[in-house]
Scaffold this active site. Structure first.
Site, short mmCIF file in Angstrom:
data_model
loop_
_atom_site.label_atom_id
_atom_site.label_comp_id
_atom_site.label_asym_id
_atom_site.label_seq_id
_atom_site.Cartn_x
_atom_site.Cartn_y
_atom_site.Cartn_z
N LYS A 55 5.23 2.43 2.71
CA LYS A 55 5.02 1.49 3.81
C LYS A 55 6.34 0.82 4.17
CE LYS A 55 0.17 0.66 2.81
NZ LYS A 55 -0.80 -0.07 2.00
N GLN A 99 -1.55 -5.46 -1.35
CA GLN A 99 -2.02 -4.13 -1.73
C GLN A 99 -3.22 -4.25 -2.69
OE1 GLN A 99 -0.68 -1.08 -0.57
NE2 GLN A 99 -2.49 -0.25 -1.56
N ASP A 122 -4.05 -5.87 7.95
CA ASP A 122 -5.07 -4.94 7.46
C ASP A 122 -6.40 -5.13 8.20
OD1 ASP A 122 -4.20 -3.13 5.56
OD2 ASP A 122 -4.35 -4.55 3.90
#
Ligand code: NDP
Length: 304
Positions: A55, A99, A122
């Site tokens: 990422k 994460q 997200d």
């Protein structure tokens, strides 16, 4: 013999990342704005470390400043929330991603709730879930949409154009894939069925789908004869299965939730695993970061 178009998610994601890089260059020129993404990793989970590294690299290549925050596996929830709070207040950070999974001492919902909805790239915060469910998709307070279903919708619209009136079956009802996918397809005027582990006659339900999105986490569960001829199949599943060879008895390989070899003979188009949905998820995270940066600065987000 294959009849399907194989939807090349890797190439699609590369093209999207190039459009993002063009957009970030324009934002820098016109507004002096450099989108910033903070990625928080708690613990040493090897798969998560790879995701976080990828990422970060993808963000930098697209003109987004990426900052990693690594906390040790014993970090308390309080300490993690304090970091999230600092990032919420930092004007150079426009997107925050913690994460998952996090270690057991931390409640993932408390962490998601702690992220400012505007920075929740997200799209997991209940405010964003609610905005998506109620169709609040434009303006400064629009939903941040979860990356995986967002990428799936982009690939579907690229392949099929207007999705109005199509029968869509979403297999799986998780908060991160199935439910937001169903919401996006409903907004796109599909007739949507959500199927799950209690669905009766699942093969029959799937056979009615013009669009079948499989997000179950069961290796190759969807059989070729579950698919309507010509349907568009999006395989979200990422499953690691044993693939031993003489030289490498412990060898593993990735498969989706769809029996690809059978499905490819019947579907009109299908995403492979790997190389389908996965690369689009990271590209959409970058797109969400650019969108978030624009909204936080009163700039109309670019159409990506
Ligand atoms: P979850 O485990 O959270 O949800 C799975 C869903 O599938 C549940 O709704 C469950 O039903 C349903 N299900 C499970 N078994 C069956 C069955 N036998 N028949 C019918 N339905 C079933 O998974 P996620 O949504 O998080 O992920 C799904 C898959 O997608 C995984 O393989 C994951 O690795 C992958 N994934 C891939 C991403 C990418 O970037 N490509 C991103 C995110 C996920 P019920 O609700 O009744 O239990």
């Amino acid at each position: 013999m294959s009849n399907s178009t194989i939807i090349d998610g890797k190439a699609f994601a590369e093209a999207l990342r190039e459009r993002i890089a063009t957009a970030t260059a324009a934002l820098k020129d016109a507004h002096g704005l450099v989108p910033g993404l903070a990625v928080v990793l708690v613990g040493e989970d090897p798969a998560s470390q790879v995701y976080v590294r990828n990422k970060g690299k993808a963000a930098e290549a697209a003109g987004i400043t990426a900052r990693d925050h690594r906390l040790d596996a014993a970090t308390t929830q309080e300490k993690l929330l304090a970091l999230v709070d600092r990032l919420n207040k930092d004007p150079s950070v426009h997107g925050i991603l913690v994460q998952l999974p996090v270690p057991d001492q931390i409640d993932p919902n408390a962490v998601i709730d702690g992220i400012a909805p505007a920075k929740d790239v997200d799209g997991f915060h209940v405010i964003n879930t609610g905005r998506l469910a109620t169709g609040q998709m434009d303006g400064p307070d629009a939903a941040m949409v979860p990356c995986t279903p967002l990428g799936c919708r982009m690939m579907l619209e690229d392949r099929l154009g207007d999705l109005s009136g199509l029968n869509a079956v979403v297999l799986g009802r998780s908060n991160i894939v199935g439910k937001p996918m169903a919401a996006l397809l409903t907004q796109a005027n599909c007739t949507v069925t959500i199927a799950h582990s209690r669905t009766k006659d699942l093969p029959d339900v799937c056979r009615r789908a013009d669009i079948l999105v499989a997000a179950v986490g069961r290796p190759q569960m969807v059989q070729g004869d579950w698919i309507k001829p010509g349907a568009t199949v999006i395989d979200v599943g990422i499953n690691r299965v044993a693939a031993p060879t003489e030289d490498e008895p412990d060898k593993m390989r990735l498969v989706g939730d769809v029996d690809f070899d059978a499905a490819v003979k019947i579907a009109g188009a299908i995403t492979p695993v790997p190389g389908g949905v996965g690369p689009m998820t990271i590209a959409c995270l970058l797109a969400n970061t650019v969108t978030a940066a624009c909204r936080q600065n009163g700039i109309e987000p670019p159409k990506l």
